[in-house]
Scaffold this motif. Sequence first.
Motif, PDB file in Angstrom:
ATOM      1  N   ILE A   1       0.436  -1.240   0.498  1.00 42.18           N
ATOM      2  CA  ILE A   1      -0.023   0.101  -0.118  1.00 42.18           C
ATOM      3  C   ILE A   1       0.711   1.631   0.127  1.00 42.18           C
ATOM      4  N   LEU A   2       2.397   0.905   0.114  1.00 43.97           N
ATOM      5  CA  LEU A   2       3.221   2.332   0.119  1.00 43.97           C
ATOM      6  C   LEU A   2       4.407   1.576   0.062  1.00 43.97           C
ATOM      7  N   THR A   3       5.178   2.344  -0.832  1.00 47.54           N
ATOM      8  CA  THR A   3       6.417   2.143  -1.365  1.00 47.54           C
ATOM      9  C   THR A   3       6.859   3.576  -0.387  1.00 47.54           C
ATOM     10  N   VAL A   4       8.733   3.120  -0.154  1.00 46.82           N
ATOM     11  CA  VAL A   4       9.272   3.589   0.356  1.00 46.82           C
ATOM     12  C   VAL A   4      10.410   4.150  -0.734  1.00 46.82           C
ATOM     13  N   PRO A   5      11.147   4.602  -1.594  1.00 50.35           N
ATOM     14  CA  PRO A   5      11.922   4.507  -2.188  1.00 50.35           C
ATOM     15  C   PRO A   5      13.394   4.283  -1.742  1.00 50.35           C
ATOM     16  N   GLY A   6      14.273   3.709  -2.023  1.00 50.40           N
ATOM     17  CA  GLY A   6      15.724   3.007  -1.102  1.00 50.40           C
ATOM     18  C   GLY A   6      15.261   2.291   0.112  1.00 50.40           C
ATOM     19  N   HIS A   7      13.611   2.169   0.652  1.00 50.97           N
ATOM     20  CA  HIS A   7      13.976   1.735   2.288  1.00 50.97           C
ATOM     21  C   HIS A   7      12.762   0.920   2.237  1.00 50.97           C
ATOM     22  N   GLY A   8      11.904   0.422   1.603  1.00 47.83           N
ATOM     23  CA  GLY A   8      11.080  -0.408   1.936  1.00 47.83           C
ATOM     24  C   GLY A   8      10.023  -0.015   1.449  1.00 47.83           C
ATOM     25  N   GLU A   9       8.876  -1.138   2.017  1.00 48.60           N
ATOM     26  CA  GLU A   9       7.472  -0.689   1.467  1.00 48.60           C
ATOM     27  C   GLU A   9       6.415  -1.531   2.715  1.00 48.60           C
ATOM     28  N   LEU A  10       5.336  -1.127   2.347  1.00 50.25           N
ATOM     29  CA  LEU A  10       4.789  -1.433   3.982  1.00 50.25           C
ATOM     30  C   LEU A  10       3.655  -2.158   3.231  1.00 50.25           C
ATOM     31  N   ARG A  11       3.753  -2.965   3.577  1.00 58.21           N
ATOM     32  CA  ARG A  11       1.949  -4.012   2.735  1.00 58.21           C
ATOM     33  C   ARG A  11       1.059  -4.523   3.856  1.00 58.21           C
ATOM     34  N   ALA A  12      -0.419  -4.839   3.474  1.00 57.03           N
ATOM     35  CA  ALA A  12      -0.910  -4.581   4.248  1.00 57.03           C
ATOM     36  C   ALA A  12      -2.006  -5.942   3.886  1.00 57.03           C
ATOM     37  N   SER A  13      -3.087  -6.042   4.645  1.00 53.54           N
ATOM     38  CA  SER A  13      -4.238  -6.901   4.800  1.00 53.54           C
ATOM     39  C   SER A  13      -4.987  -6.954   4.936  1.00 53.54           C
ATOM     40  N   CYS A  14      -6.823  -7.625   5.059  1.00 52.96           N
ATOM     41  CA  CYS A  14      -7.808  -7.675   5.798  1.00 52.96           C
ATOM     42  C   CYS A  14      -8.378  -8.794   5.928  1.00 52.96           C
ATOM     43  N   ALA A  15      -8.157  -9.162   6.562  1.00 48.90           N
ATOM     44  CA  ALA A  15      -8.890 -10.288   6.978  1.00 48.90           C
ATOM     45  C   ALA A  15     -10.222 -10.510   7.631  1.00 48.90           C
ATOM     46  N   ASN A  16     -11.199 -12.167   6.696  1.00 51.65           N
ATOM     47  CA  ASN A  16     -12.642 -12.242   6.943  1.00 51.65           C
ATOM     48  C   ASN A  16     -12.200 -12.523   8.969  1.00 51.65           C
ATOM     49  N   PRO A  17     -12.921 -11.257   9.581  1.00 51.92           N
ATOM     50  CA  PRO A  17     -14.143 -10.626   8.844  1.00 51.92           C
ATOM     51  C   PRO A  17     -13.169  -8.303   9.224  1.00 51.92           C
ATOM     52  N   SER A  18     -12.886  -8.752   8.302  1.00 51.10           N
ATOM     53  CA  SER A  18     -12.806  -7.137   8.357  1.00 51.10           C
ATOM     54  C   SER A  18     -11.723  -6.965   9.735  1.00 51.10           C
ATOM     55  N   GLN A  19     -10.670  -7.598   9.358  1.00 41.35           N
ATOM     56  CA  GLN A  19     -10.264  -7.433  10.485  1.00 41.35           C
ATOM     57  C   GLN A  19      -8.351  -6.891   9.784  1.00 41.35           C
ATOM     58  N   PRO A  20      -7.685  -5.362   9.650  1.00 38.71           N
ATOM     59  CA  PRO A  20      -6.469  -5.047   9.314  1.00 38.71           C
ATOM     60  C   PRO A  20      -5.500  -5.131   9.638  1.00 38.71           C
ATOM     61  N   THR A  21      -4.223  -5.559   8.904  1.00 40.71           N
ATOM     62  CA  THR A  21      -3.117  -5.902   9.312  1.00 40.71           C
ATOM     63  C   THR A  21      -2.041  -5.714   8.705  1.00 40.71           C
ATOM     64  N   VAL A  22      -1.029  -4.419   8.935  1.00 41.58           N
ATOM     65  CA  VAL A  22       0.025  -3.788   8.552  1.00 41.58           C
ATOM     66  C   VAL A  22       1.366  -4.794   8.920  1.00 41.58           C
ATOM     67  N   THR A  23       2.629  -4.787   7.471  1.00 39.19           N
ATOM     68  CA  THR A  23       3.466  -5.538   7.717  1.00 39.19           C
ATOM     69  C   THR A  23       4.808  -4.531   7.438  1.00 39.19           C
ATOM     70  N   TRP A  24       6.095  -4.638   7.361  1.00 41.32           N
ATOM     71  CA  TRP A  24       6.532  -3.394   6.925  1.00 41.32           C
ATOM     72  C   TRP A  24       7.614  -5.134   6.167  1.00 41.32           C
ATOM     73  N   ARG A  25       8.209  -4.781   5.022  1.00 42.66           N
ATOM     74  CA  ARG A  25       9.234  -5.832   3.932  1.00 42.66           C
ATOM     75  C   ARG A  25      10.676  -4.971   3.907  1.00 42.66           C
ATOM     76  N   ASN A  26      10.921  -5.371   3.918  1.00 42.77           N
ATOM     77  CA  ASN A  26      13.159  -4.329   3.607  1.00 42.77           C
ATOM     78  C   ASN A  26      13.000  -4.708   2.441  1.00 42.77           C
ATOM     79  N   THR A  27      13.109  -3.271   1.478  1.00 43.93           N
ATOM     80  CA  THR A  27      13.629  -3.745  -0.075  1.00 43.93           C
ATOM     81  C   THR A  27      14.990  -2.886  -0.128  1.00 43.93           C
ATOM     82  N   SER A  28      15.886  -2.514   0.793  1.00 41.74           N
ATOM     83  CA  SER A  28      16.689  -1.751   0.538  1.00 41.74           C
ATOM     84  C   SER A  28      18.086  -2.145   0.404  1.00 41.74           C
ATOM     85  N   GLY A  29      18.221  -2.935   0.164  1.00 47.87           N
ATOM     86  CA  GLY A  29      20.345  -4.012  -0.287  1.00 47.87           C
ATOM     87  C   GLY A  29      20.073  -4.521   0.608  1.00 47.87           C
TER      88      GLY A  29
END
Length: 169
Positions: free
Chosen positions: A66-94
């Motif tokens: 849902i959000l890319t931060v160039p040179g750092h990583g990306e914010l990932r999100a999901s919405c499990a049933n019944p509508s429960q938000p989850t966010v996590t950080w993914r490192n893509t910095s190298g």
Amino acid sequence: MPGPKGDTGTVDTSNFYTKSDSDGRFLGLNDKAADSAQLDGLESSRFLKESSSAAGTVQGGGAFTILTVPGHGELRASCANPSQPTVTWRNTSGGDERLYVDDGGATATFIDPVADGTEAGTVTGSATPGTADHVVYMVRGPGAVWIDVFANPTGGFCFFFSRAYGASG
């Protein structure tokens, strides 16, 4: 009603500015001030700048970027049933990063290292519609990034709003 008539005579223009004097006191239309890279005497590199922001909805259990931060990583999100938000950080910095996660609990979580290509700092929010969860990530690696995330479950999908501020190097 006009005011009283003043004395007649010649105006003393010895203290007036010429056009070139006046023009020299102001910046031209495309000119740049000598200290324009500073704010209150501090270099602009000492301030965080918004690097990216995003808002949108996610539906279903799969994770989406849902959000890319160039040179750092990306914010990932999901919405499990019944509508429960989850966010996590993914490192893509190298390289490795250090991650601080504050989900409003008593203490923030510190994760070191977060290797390139891996995810960390997963936070699952409330499934109660009409509530909002707030998570703050601080990522340190090649520079630093501060990420604010708001998540709101809403009857079958989750709304996310995220904004990143950062400085490189």
